[in-house]
Design an enzyme around this catalytic site. Structure first.
Site, PDB file in Angstrom:
ATOM      1  N   ASP A  51     113.186  60.741   8.569  1.00 19.67           N
ATOM      2  CA  ASP A  51     113.048  62.194   8.476  1.00 19.67           C
ATOM      3  C   ASP A  51     114.379  62.895   8.734  1.00 19.67           C
ATOM      4  OD1 ASP A  51     110.311  62.086   7.951  1.00 19.67           O
ATOM      5  OD2 ASP A  51     109.788  62.111  10.085  1.00 19.67           O
ATOM      6  N   TYR A 109     113.012  50.330  15.811  1.00 17.06           N
ATOM      7  CA  TYR A 109     113.558  51.654  16.086  1.00 17.06           C
ATOM      8  C   TYR A 109     114.049  51.732  17.523  1.00 17.06           C
ATOM      9  CZ  TYR A 109     111.901  53.828  11.742  1.00 17.06           C
ATOM     10  OH  TYR A 109     111.714  54.172  10.430  1.00 17.06           O
TER      11      TYR A 109
END
Length: 271
Positions: A51, A109
């Site tokens: 994003d 992540y």
């Protein structure tokens, strides 16, 4: 010919990975640079569409081309054409059936929190700032509820388009390094905003606003409305992607923590 590549980027100045009309995106910059080297249009497919504001230590992508170039030529030529906040780290010719997203066994992540009274003047968009002291032990207790295969409805964005909310978290580690609190998570796949929502919940636990058991309660509720605050994108990094050995792509050392039976995400596995 199918080419795989690793990409590093600072997501601060981008509207995200995916091409968007009239907006600056990583995909658009990478495709423009590769097309220049290929002297033909190039379209890339990535492992995970990050994003706006989210960074990558190593995003993986692939593209098909009929242009014959050496791996070195792809690497140096594309980097010459890329802006300073995007770099291609490596280029490999790979198997025709390799797919950056569908072939992945796991994605990793990293979420970095600057935990001190003052914001950073040097790297304000590379950390998420939290002035309240965070108790890492409490965060670890809460994180333990999320490891394994679960319905992550409480931790996915309401606009998430994934068919299934089920994901398998292989590990979720939280540690402190001086003024930084670092969360590392690997899973077979992630629902939209899953890592940022987990980070927001664990920060609330670490700050003493909630008990660690609250994390397990949220998981059982399967209701995003009960799920707390979504943490900012600033501290989020796509750290790496793990693929089967047949493709010959190097793995980050963090994937040594994966279970032996880790396999790629199959939406039809969950019901």
């Amino acid at each position: 010919m199918r080419i795989a590549l690793g990409i590093e980027y600072d997501g601060s100045g981008f509207a995200g990975w995916q091409w968007q009309n009239g907006k600056r995106t990583i995909q658009a910059e990478v495709e423009r640079a590769l097309s220049r080297v290929a002297d033909a249009p190039v379209r890339v497919t990535c492992a995970g569409r990050t994003d706006a504001g989210v960074h990558a230590i190593e995003q993986v992508a692939h593209f098909d081309t009929e242009s014959r170039r050496s791996e070195r030529s792809w690497l140096l030529g594309a980097n010459t054409a890329l802006p300073e906040d995007v770099r291609i780290l490596w280029v490999r010719e790979t198997e025709p059936h390799f797919h950056a997203r569908l072939s992945a066994i796991a994605r990793y992540y990293r979420y970095e929190i600057l935990n001190r009274p003052m914001r950073s003047a040097l790297r304000p968009r590379q950390f998420t700032w939290c002035h309240a002291p965070l108790d890492v032990e409490r965060m670890r207790e809460g994180a333990a509820y999320l490891v394994g295969e679960h319905d992550f409805s409480s931790f996915r964005a309401q606009q998430c388009q994934s068919r299934s909310p089920f994901r398998r978290v292989h590990f979720l580690h939280v540690r402190r390094e001086g003024e930084r609190v670092i969360m590392e998570i690997a899973a077979n796949a992630f629902v939209h905003h899953m890592v940022r929502n987990i980070a927001g919940v664990l920060m609330a636990v670490g700050a003493g606003k909630r008990d660690p058991a609250w994390v397990g309660e949220l998981l059982a509720m399967r209701d995003r409305a009960k799920g707390g605050v979504t943490a900012p994108p600033d501290g989020l990094y796509l750290g790496g992607v793990c693929y089967p050995e047949e493709f010959g792509l190097a793995r980050d050392a963090v994937f040594e923590h994966l279970p032996a039976d880790a396999r790629r995400y199959q939406p039809d596995d969950e019901s």
